[in-house]
Design an enzyme around this catalytic site. Sequence first.
Site, mmCIF file in Angstrom:
data_model
loop_
_atom_site.group_PDB
_atom_site.id
_atom_site.type_symbol
_atom_site.label_atom_id
_atom_site.label_comp_id
_atom_site.label_asym_id
_atom_site.label_seq_id
_atom_site.Cartn_x
_atom_site.Cartn_y
_atom_site.Cartn_z
ATOM 1 N N ASP A 179 -2.420 40.830 3.329
ATOM 2 C CA ASP A 179 -3.629 41.357 3.972
ATOM 3 C C ASP A 179 -3.430 42.857 4.063
ATOM 4 O OD1 ASP A 179 -4.642 38.846 6.373
ATOM 5 O OD2 ASP A 179 -3.774 38.674 4.378
ATOM 6 N N ASP A 212 -13.032 31.030 6.094
ATOM 7 C CA ASP A 212 -12.379 31.388 7.366
ATOM 8 C C ASP A 212 -12.935 30.499 8.469
ATOM 9 O OD1 ASP A 212 -12.714 34.773 6.274
ATOM 10 O OD2 ASP A 212 -10.921 33.528 6.208
HETATM 11 O O1 1PR Z 1 -15.502 38.560 3.920
HETATM 12 O O2 1PR Z 1 -15.555 38.836 1.433
HETATM 13 O O3 1PR Z 1 -14.985 40.782 2.912
HETATM 14 O O4 1PR Z 1 -13.402 38.865 2.594
HETATM 15 C C1 1PR Z 1 -12.513 39.151 3.638
HETATM 16 C C2 1PR Z 1 -11.218 38.478 3.286
HETATM 17 O O5 1PR Z 1 -10.205 38.918 4.186
HETATM 18 C C3 1PR Z 1 -11.313 36.973 3.437
HETATM 19 O O6 1PR Z 1 -10.527 36.352 2.421
HETATM 20 C C4 1PR Z 1 -10.688 36.714 4.808
HETATM 21 O O7 1PR Z 1 -9.976 35.474 4.808
HETATM 22 C C5 1PR Z 1 -9.694 37.846 4.932
HETATM 23 N N1 1PR Z 1 -9.559 38.323 6.300
HETATM 24 C C6 1PR Z 1 -10.488 39.020 6.986
HETATM 25 N N2 1PR Z 1 -9.978 39.343 8.207
HETATM 26 C C7 1PR Z 1 -8.730 38.835 8.253
HETATM 27 C C8 1PR Z 1 -7.816 38.983 9.410
HETATM 28 O O8 1PR Z 1 -6.710 38.428 9.394
HETATM 29 N N3 1PR Z 1 -8.263 39.735 10.428
HETATM 30 N N4 1PR Z 1 -7.323 37.493 6.648
HETATM 31 C C9 1PR Z 1 -8.451 38.208 7.035
HETATM 32 C C10 1PR Z 1 -7.411 36.138 6.791
HETATM 33 C C11 1PR Z 1 -5.893 34.755 5.574
HETATM 34 C C12 1PR Z 1 -4.632 35.193 4.974
HETATM 35 C C13 1PR Z 1 -3.384 34.695 5.647
HETATM 36 C C14 1PR Z 1 -3.290 33.236 5.942
HETATM 37 C C15 1PR Z 1 -1.830 32.877 6.055
HETATM 38 N N5 1PR Z 1 -6.086 35.574 6.734
HETATM 39 O O9 1PR Z 1 -4.566 36.547 5.083
HETATM 40 O O10 1PR Z 1 -2.426 34.938 4.666
HETATM 41 O O11 1PR Z 1 -4.006 32.974 7.105
HETATM 42 O O12 1PR Z 1 -1.224 33.638 7.075
HETATM 43 P P1 1PR Z 1 0.189 33.086 7.685
HETATM 44 O O13 1PR Z 1 0.970 32.495 6.532
HETATM 45 O O14 1PR Z 1 0.852 34.334 8.240
HETATM 46 O O15 1PR Z 1 -0.171 32.088 8.715
HETATM 47 P P2 1PR Z 1 -14.948 39.303 2.717
#
Ligand code: 1PR
Length: 533
Positions: A230, A388
């Site tokens: 991320d 999400d």
């Molecule tokens: O909505 O098209 O702009 O895409 C945004 C992208 O960014 C989406 O894929 C969304 O999942 C991701 N995203 C947005 N905000 C966050 C955040 O964390 N604040 N990340 C985010 C979502 C998913 C992975 C993570 C897994 C495993 N997190 O980043 O790797 O949850 O994590 P872990 O192994 O540490 O538990 P758009």
Amino acid sequence: GGGDSAVTLLDYGAGNVQSIRNAIRYLGLDIKDVQTPEDILNAKRLIVPGVGAFAAMMDVLNQNGMAEALRAYIEKDHPFLGICLGLQLLFESSEENGPVKGLGLIPGVVGRFDSSDGCRVPHIGWNALSVKKNSVILDEIANRHVYFVHSYRAVPSEENKEWVSSTCNYGIDFISSIRRGNVHAVQFHPEKNVGLSILKKFLLPNSSITKKSFEGKATKLAKRVIACLDVRTNDNGDLVVTKGDQYDVREQTKDNEVRNLGKPVELAGQYYIDGADEVSFLNITGFRDFPLGDLPMLQILRYTSENVFVPLTVGGGIRDFTDANGRYYSSLEVASEYFRSGADKISIGSDAVYAAEEYLKTGVKTGKSSLEQISRVYGNQAVVVSIDPRRQYLTSPYEVGFKSVKVRKLGPNGEEYAWYQCTVNGGREGRPIGAYELAKAVEELGAGEILLNCIDCDGQGKGFDIDLIKLISDAVSIPVIASSGAGKAEHFSEVFSQTNASAALAAGIFHRKEVPIQSVKDHLLMKGIEVRM
Ligand code: 1PR
């Protein structure tokens, strides 16, 4: 540029050819781009990669007289290497948006995988070859996993078997490579990992190849272990690798700064060396600022794709956009910039939720959504939809109009059921659609794969949300990537043995160096789960 050591590359402009360029450069060779049919006829060694739609590629080749030149070049038995679509176009025709005529050099029609064979389509990931005849360039990889990403394939027959140098089994035995004399073509991507030895054998025939000993003979499609980064700008504007705790990326300190777990290009390069099967970048504030304005993200992709030879996926902010000066950019333009910078796949989050809501309301495929536009040009295997969802507990499965499941762990007030509400803008806004309804809608709209996150499990290290992943992977016939919550190697074997996930993704445990990728793969191998070593 490049003298006669140069490799002539036919880049027809609609596929992601950056990874091939990087692989050829990595081998120390120059590239001469085909501009005219004569460039083909005068080539010493010609590589024809193709990603995306068969018809789009044949249109371009027919328009500028290159199809004729290719037929002539190949009939003279000059050194030729076709890749992916570059193998398919040698056949009579393809059913993709078809029938569309190919070059007609090899008897047979390219058809679509049939998911009723119990296989997810597209065929994405690392699979095993069955070598049929000495093909020189395959020597190094006969027992290794190679990377496939396609929905269409050619099949062996009496008429074409003299060409077939290897097959791969995926529901049926399909042609994974052909060879006749100096004419080679592979359905898989040689620029990814062990495939590099194919390019080396083809381009530098007298080079010595190091025989690496390795354990585990490839036998079938491997489960993929994916490292996810991320990325977002921190408070002084640097693009850093961060990690949410249930999507909250700010430290619980007095400065409340954005968690900083490292530099994107370095970490991605390390994960490639550590054996990650794919690397994903998620630009998590992409929904706020315009990704093309966000040049550091494209720069990160260019640098990473020069040294990371496994599939790269990029997500965050991919949708139509109008910038501060009122200039309109279609999502296709945004995605094309990412592909040109080296992405193999793009992932769409928020915009896919809106497209699914619209589709469920009208039942009409307008073709206007970013998901439809991009999969039409680059093929659905290049488009991932990232979900999400947040778990919403229910006392009865009929409380809401969305698909719910009986959960293994009861809710805080003893609830036995839950549905999974989709969110947009990084979990900030709940939408009136469930993960089940979204997954089925985006499969209809042309998504090639689902990245299935879970806000509740994100960053907790207590394991994946098995109920959610089982619900979704049983609902669609495209591959599902399990994501969120990995805390130890056992969580990976648990998700692969209890759900039909094709891949499992983790972030925190890799960034914090708590669990090496290799130890996850050793554990999966010990549990009898097919992995690429
Ligand atoms: O909505 O098209 O702009 O895409 C945004 C992208 O960014 C989406 O894929 C969304 O999942 C991701 N995203 C947005 N905000 C966050 C955040 O964390 N604040 N990340 C985010 C979502 C998913 C992975 C993570 C897994 C495993 N997190 O980043 O790797 O949850 O994590 P872990 O192994 O540490 O538990 P758009």
